[in-house]
Motif scaffolding. Structure first.
Motif, PDB file in Angstrom:
ATOM      1  N   TRP A  65       0.821  -1.209   0.000  1.00 29.43           N
ATOM      2  CA  TRP A  65       0.000   0.000   0.000  1.00 29.43           C
ATOM      3  C   TRP A  65       0.858   1.263   0.000  1.00 29.43           C
ATOM      4  O   TRP A  65       0.392   2.345  -0.337  1.00 29.43           O
ATOM      5  CB  TRP A  65      -0.945  -0.010   1.203  1.00 29.43           C
ATOM      6  N   PHE A 125       1.009   3.343  -3.043  1.00 33.47           N
ATOM      7  CA  PHE A 125      -0.190   4.068  -3.466  1.00 33.47           C
ATOM      8  C   PHE A 125       0.111   5.465  -4.047  1.00 33.47           C
ATOM      9  O   PHE A 125      -0.379   5.800  -5.140  1.00 33.47           O
ATOM     10  CB  PHE A 125      -1.159   4.159  -2.288  1.00 33.47           C
ATOM     11  N   PRO A 126       0.931   6.276  -3.385  1.00 31.19           N
ATOM     12  CA  PRO A 126       1.224   7.608  -3.970  1.00 31.19           C
ATOM     13  C   PRO A 126       1.853   7.504  -5.360  1.00 31.19           C
ATOM     14  O   PRO A 126       1.493   8.253  -6.268  1.00 31.19           O
ATOM     15  CB  PRO A 126       2.201   8.229  -2.969  1.00 31.19           C
ATOM     16  N   LEU A 154      -0.721   6.511  -7.794  1.00 26.04           N
ATOM     17  CA  LEU A 154      -1.611   7.654  -8.067  1.00 26.04           C
ATOM     18  C   LEU A 154      -0.953   8.612  -9.071  1.00 26.04           C
ATOM     19  O   LEU A 154      -1.591   9.085 -10.016  1.00 26.04           O
ATOM     20  CB  LEU A 154      -1.925   8.382  -6.765  1.00 26.04           C
ATOM     21  N   ILE A 197      -2.159   9.730 -12.769  1.00 27.40           N
ATOM     22  CA  ILE A 197      -2.322  11.131 -13.185  1.00 27.40           C
ATOM     23  C   ILE A 197      -1.456  11.436 -14.407  1.00 27.40           C
ATOM     24  O   ILE A 197      -1.886  12.093 -15.355  1.00 27.40           O
ATOM     25  CB  ILE A 197      -1.972  12.089 -12.020  1.00 27.40           C
ATOM     26  N   ALA A 228       0.327   4.954   6.667  1.00 28.60           N
ATOM     27  CA  ALA A 228      -0.825   4.959   5.752  1.00 28.60           C
ATOM     28  C   ALA A 228      -1.444   6.345   5.684  1.00 28.60           C
ATOM     29  O   ALA A 228      -1.745   6.869   4.611  1.00 28.60           O
ATOM     30  CB  ALA A 228      -1.858   3.950   6.231  1.00 28.60           C
ATOM     31  N   GLY A 273       0.676   8.516   3.721  1.00 28.79           N
ATOM     32  CA  GLY A 273       0.541   8.238   2.280  1.00 28.79           C
ATOM     33  C   GLY A 273      -0.731   8.836   1.725  1.00 28.79           C
ATOM     34  O   GLY A 273      -0.732   9.495   0.684  1.00 28.79           O
ATOM     35  N   SER A 284      -1.148  11.732  -1.017  1.00 32.54           N
ATOM     36  CA  SER A 284      -1.950  11.553  -2.229  1.00 32.54           C
ATOM     37  C   SER A 284      -3.008  12.638  -2.320  1.00 32.54           C
ATOM     38  O   SER A 284      -3.240  13.225  -3.371  1.00 32.54           O
ATOM     39  CB  SER A 284      -2.640  10.204  -2.224  1.00 32.54           C
ATOM     40  N   LEU A 324      -1.615  15.811  -3.407  1.00 30.34           N
ATOM     41  CA  LEU A 324      -1.332  15.818  -4.853  1.00 30.34           C
ATOM     42  C   LEU A 324      -2.604  16.044  -5.651  1.00 30.34           C
ATOM     43  O   LEU A 324      -2.626  16.816  -6.596  1.00 30.34           O
ATOM     44  CB  LEU A 324      -0.691  14.486  -5.261  1.00 30.34           C
ATOM     45  N   VAL A 325      -3.688  15.331  -5.207  1.00 28.79           N
ATOM     46  CA  VAL A 325      -4.954  15.484  -5.927  1.00 28.79           C
ATOM     47  C   VAL A 325      -5.448  16.916  -5.830  1.00 28.79           C
ATOM     48  O   VAL A 325      -5.814  17.544  -6.821  1.00 28.79           O
ATOM     49  CB  VAL A 325      -6.016  14.501  -5.369  1.00 28.79           C
TER      50      VAL A 325
END
Lengths: 324, 466
Positions: free
Chosen positions: A36, A39-40, A43, A47, B14, B17, B21, B24-25
Motif C-alpha cells: 500500500w 499508493f502515492p 496515483l 495522473i 498509511a 501516504g 496523495s 497531490l490530488v
C-alpha cells in the motif's frame, strides 16, 4: 556476550519453527512488503500516464476540432469514424496514415541498416589505443551532440537544388545532374535517410564501443595463438560477444527513427513532399495545423500499437539479459 | 505492545501516504481550476491589486534581444509604475507551431497566458473556438475606441463590429520589392501596373546564364502560396469561400487560373529559376537579397532590416503590386484591386481571464496600442503601427517607403472570416507543394491544378460544414 547475541536469534528461529501451522499466515502477512506504500506512486502514475492515455482514447472517438477545443468534453462522439478515416482519408498532401506508416517503416529500417556498419567500424577503429585516440573519439560524437535542428538546417542547405553542395559535388563527379531535386519529389526520402544516418550513427558507435570494453583480451590472444586471422576473430569473437548489446542498439534505433519528427519537420517544413511525410509529421499536420484533433488522436493510437511490436521485443530482450 | 506499535506505525505511514496523495490530488485540481496565468498570481483580488499578467507574443527573430529589452526595460516598467499592483510577465513563442500548440492547450485546460498575440488570418479560427472574449462597447472605451485603429485592420478583429475579439497591434501590408539596378539595366522605368507588364519586365531581366531571374516563387512555403493565389483570385473576380461563408470555391475558374498563372512563371514564361520549386519564403528573400531576382511580390516592410544589410542595400525600392490580371487591360467583372491581404498582429484575451485581471489586461492593451508605445514598436523592430495617430508628427513614419505601404493598406482586402480558414491555408499549401513536386519530376499536366484544387475544395468544405 556473543552467546547473548546468538541466543535471541536461535530462540526466534525456534519460535518460528514452533509456529508452523496456523500462525504462519499471520507472520507471512506481517513480513510481506507493504504494497500500500506504493499508493502515492501509483496515483502519480495514473495522473501522469493513465489519465492522458484515456483522454487520448476518448478524443480518438470524438470530432474534436477548432470548434470544440475550448469545451472538449462536449465534442460530438463519432465512434470508429476517425480510425476508418485514418486509413482512408488523405491529409493536406493526400497521404493517409497507412501511406505514412510505410514511409516511416522504410525510413527507420533503412536508417538503422545504414548506421550499423558505420557505428561498428568506427568503434573498432578507436577501440585500440593510439596517439590522438581521445580526439578521434570526441570528433566521432560531433554529429550526435549537435542539436538536431542545426543538423536539419545544414542538410537542407546542402541539399538545396542547383546551388547546394550535394548537387555540385554530384555534378562535378558526373554522377547526377546539377539540377537534381532533393527536397521535393522521390529523392526527398533519400535526403532524409542520408541526413538521419549522418546524425545518428554515433549512437551505434557508442553502444558498440561500450560492448567492446567488455570482451576479454584473453579470447583474442587464444585465437591468435591458434592462428586465427583478424577477420575470423571479428566474426567468431567480436560479433557474437556484441550480439546482445547490438540487438538492443538496433531495436532502440529503429524505435527512435520511427518517431523522428524534428529532422523531417525542419528539413522539409510543412507541407513536406509526400515521399517524406513520415507518420509523426502526418499526425502533427492533422492535429495541430488542420485542427482535426480527433483524427490525430486516432492516428497517434495506431502509431502506439505499431510501436508496441518492437517495444515488446525490447522488453523481452531486457528480461533475457536479467536471466543470463 | 510491539504489535501495537507496529500497527500504529503502519497507520501513521498509511495516513501519511493518504495525506500525500490527497495533497497531490488537491494540488492537481487546484492548478486545473486556477484561471488565468500559469504564473503564480499574487492575490488576484478586486481593485487591480497585485495581479500578474502574462503576455505571450511572437519572438522578433531578427533581434530577440531588442524585443526583450523593449518589453522588460521600457514598456513593462512604465506600465507597472502607472498601475501599481499590476505586474506584467513577458514571454515569446519562436514558431507558429509553438503558438498554435499553446493556444490549443490553454483553451482546453482553461489556463495559460492572459494575452495572446495572433496573426490576422488566425483570428477567424480563434473566433470559432469561442474561447476568447468578445469585447463590449465598454471594453472598447477602455481600449481607446475602435476609431483609434486603421479601418482595414479592424475588419479582421471579428465577423462584425459587435463581435470583435482582437485588438490590432501592428499592421503588415504587402507590396512588391524590386531591384532598381536590374530595372535600369533592362531599361525599365517604372514598376509594372498590370501582370502582363510584370511578366514582360521579368522576361527582360531574366538571364539564366548569370543566374539572374525576373522574379521568384516559393511553392514549398507553408503560407505564401495561398496569399499569392488568393490575391490573383480576388483580382480575377473570385474568392476561396462564398460570401455567405457556406461554400468552398477553391475549385472555381478564377482560383484555378490564379494558381496556374503563378506556376506559368516557371513552366510557360521562364521568368523564375527551376530551383525555386524547393523554396520557402526565407529562400526567396535570400535570392532577392543576393541580387539574383528583379522583383519579389507579397513582401512586407519587415524585410527592410535584412535588405539594408544585403548586397542590394542601395538598390531596392518598394511599389504596390499590379492589380490587373494577365492579358487584360482593366479589371474583369467582379474583380477587386487587391494589393494585399489585411495582415498584421492582434491581441486577444482568452475567456478564462476574468474579473479584475481582465480589466487590468484591457488597460495594458490600451497602453500597448497608444501612440507612444506603437512608435516604440516601430523604432525597435520596424513594425508598422496599427494606431492611426502614430503617423502624425513622426518623420520616421512619413517616408516614401512607409507611404507606399499605407497606400497598399488602403487597398487591402480582408480574407473570408471563417473558422475553416486555418485548414484552407494548410490544404492550399499542400496543393502548391504537390504541383511543385510534379514539375520537379516532369510529371506535371495543367489539368492537375484543377484536379488538386477540386480535392482540396472538398476538404475545406468538410471543415466549413459545422
Amino acid at each position: 556476550m556473543r552467546e547473548t547475541q546468538v541466543e535471541p536469534i536461535t530462540s526466534s528461529a525456534a519460535n518460528t519453527v514452533s509456529r508452523v501451522g496456523p500462525g504462519v499466515g499471520k507472520l507471512q502477512k506481517r513480513n510481506s512488503p507493504p504494497y500500500w506504500m506504493m499508493f502515492p506512486a501509483l496515483l502519480l502514475l495514473i495522473i501522469i500516464v493513465v489519465a492522458p492515455f484515456l483522454v487520448a482514447v476518448y478524443t480518438s472517438f470524438t470530432k474534436l476540432d477548432q470548434y470544440t477545443i475550448a469545451n472538449w468534453t462536449h465534442a460530438p462522439f463519432v465512434g470508429w469514424k476517425n480510425y476508418v478515416n485514418a486509413f482512408t482519408q488523405g491529409n493536406a498532401l493526400g497521404a493517409s496514415a497507412i501511406q505514412s506508416v510505410w514511409v516511416s517503416i522504410a525510413f527507420s529500417l533503412l536508417t538503422t541498416i545504414g548506421i550499423t556498419p558505420i557505428g561498428i567500424i568506427a568503434a573498432l577503429l578507436v577501440n585500440k589505443p593510439f596517439r590522438g585516440q581521445r580526439w578521434v573519439r570526441a570528433m566521432f560524437l560531433i554529429p550526435y551532440v549537435m542539436p538536431i535542428f542545426v543538423n536539419a538546417i545544414t542538410w537542407r542547405l546542402l541539399f538545396m537544388n542547383g546551388w547546394g553542395l550535394i548537387d555540385r559535388i554530384l555534378s562535378a563527379l558526373h554522377l547526377a545532374s546539377k539540377n537534381t531535386f532533393w527536397l521535393i519529389g522521390p529523392h526527398s526520402f533519400w535526403a532524409m535517410v542520408i541526413a538521419d544516418i549522418w546524425s545518428s550513427w554515433p549512437f551505434v558507435y557508442l553502444m558498440v564501443l561500450a560492448g567492446l570494453q567488455g570482451i576479454s583480451d584473453d579470447l583474442y590472444e587464444s585465437a591468435h595463438m591458434d592462428g586465427a586471422t583478424p577477420i575470423r576473430c571479428f566474426f567468431s569473437i567480436t560479433l557474437p560477444s556484441l550480439r546482445p548489446i547490438l540487438g538492443l542498439a538496433l531495436l532502440l534505433s529503429t524505435l527512435n527513427h520511427f518517431n523522428n519528427f524534428t529532422l523531417p519537420f525542419i528539413m522539409f517544413g510543412t507541407p513536406p513532399a509526400p515521399q517524406a511525410d513520415v507518420l509523426p509529421l502526418n499526425v502533427y499536420v492533422t492535429s495541430f495545423q488542420t485542427f482535426n484533433f480527433g483524427l490525430g488522436a486516432a492516428m497517434s493510437l495506431l502509431t502506439l500499437v505499431l510501436m508496441m511490436i518492437p517495444a515488446f521485443f525490447y522488453i523481452r530482450m531486457l528480461r533475457l539479459g536479467e536471466e543470463s | 505492545m510491539a504489535k501495537l506499535k507496529a500497527i500504529s506505525k503502519r497507520k501513521i505511514l498509511a495516513l501519511a501516504g493518504i495525506s500525500l496523495s490527497g495533497t497531490l490530488v488537491v494540488a492537481g485540481c487546484g492548478s486545473a481550476a486556477t484561471s488565468g496565468s500559469s504564473a503564480p498570481a499574487k492575490g488576484n483580488s478586486a481593485g487591480g491589486k497585485n495581479i500578474t499578467i502574462t503576455v505571450y507574443v511572437g519572438r522578433y527573430n531578427a533581434d530577440p534581444k531588442a524585443q526583450e529589452n523593449l518589453f522588460k526595460n521600457t514598456l513593462i516598467p512604465e506600465f507597472e509604475k502607472a498601475n501599481p499592483g499590476v505586474h506584467i510577465k513577458f514571454s515569446a513563442w519562436s514558431t507558429a507551431a509553438e503558438e498554435n500548440t499553446s493556444i490549443q492547450t490553454s483553451l482546453a485546460t482553461k489556463q495559460g497566458p492572459d494575452i495572446f498575440e495572433l496573426g490576422s488570418t488566425l483570428i477567424p479560427t480563434a473566433y470559432a473556438t469561442n474561447g476568447f472574449h468578445v469585447f463590449s462597447q465598454q471594453d472598447w472605451n477602455t481600449l481607446g475606441g475602435q476609431k483609434k485603429f486603421f479601418p482595414a485592420q479592424m475588419t479582421m478583429s471579428g465577423p462584425s463590429p459587435d463581435k470583435y475579439i482582437a485588438v490590432p497591434e501592428y499592421m503588415q501590408p504587402f507590396g512588391m520589392v524590386y531591384n532598381k539596378k536590374m530595372f535600369a539595366a533592362a531599361g525599365i522605368k517604372t514598376p509594372p501596373k498590370t501582370w502582363t507588364e510584370f511578366v514582360d519586365d521579368a522576361k527582360k531581366m531574366t538571364n539564366p546564364s548569370k543566374d539572374q531571374w525576373g522574379t521568384v516563387i516559393d511553392p514549398s512555403d507553408s503560407f505564401d502560396p495561398w496569399k499569392i493565389g488568393w490575391g490573383f483570385t480576388k483580382q480575377l473576380g473570385g474568392d476561396f469561400i462564398s460570401k455567405d461563408l457556406k461554400t468552398a470555391t477553391l475549385d472555381s475558374k478564377e482560383s484555378i487560373n490564379g494558381l496556374k498563372f503563378w506556376f506559368d512563371w516557371l513552366t510557360k514564361y521562364h521568368i523564375v529559376s527551376p530551383n525555386d520549386l524547393t523554396y520557402k519564403a526565407v529562400d526567396a528573400d535570400k535570392a532577392f537579397e543576393n541580387g539574383h531576382v528583379g522583383m519579389e511580390i507579397m513582401r512586407a516592410p519587415t524585410m527592410v532590416p535584412a535588405l539594408s544589410k544585403s548586397v542590394v542595400k542601395n538598390d531596392y525600392a518598394f511599389a504596390p503590386m499590379p492589380t490587373i490580371p494577365y492579358g487584360m487591360t482593366t479589371l474583369p467583372a467582379g474583380g477587386v484591386p487587391t494589393q494585399t491581404i489585411v495582415s498584421g498582429q492582434y491581441f486577444c484575451i482568452p475567456n478564462y481571464v476574468t474579473g479584475a485581471r481582465y480589466q487590468a489586461v484591457l488597460k495594458f492593451l490600451k497602453f500597448l496600442t497608444d501612440v507612444k508605445q506603437q512608435q516604440e514598436f516601430f523604432k525597435t523592430y520596424g513594425y508598422m503601427p496599427a494606431n492611426l495617430d502614430a503617423y502624425q508628427n513622426d518623420p520616421e513614419l512619413n517616408t516614401d517607403l512607409i507611404k507606399a505601404f499605407i497606400d497598399a493598406e488602403k487597398n487591402a482586402s480582408p480574407t473570408p472570416f471563417t473558422g475553416a480558414w486555418g485548414n484552407l491555408e494548410v490544404v492550399y499549401g499542400g496543393v502548391a507543394s504537390k504541383i511543385a513536386n510534379e514539375i520537379a519530376t516532369n510529371s506535371y499536366k495543367e489539368a492537375d491544378i484543377a484536379n488538386l484544387l477540386k480535392a482540396a475544395n472538398a476538404q475545406v468544405q468538410s471543415s466549413l460544414q459545422q
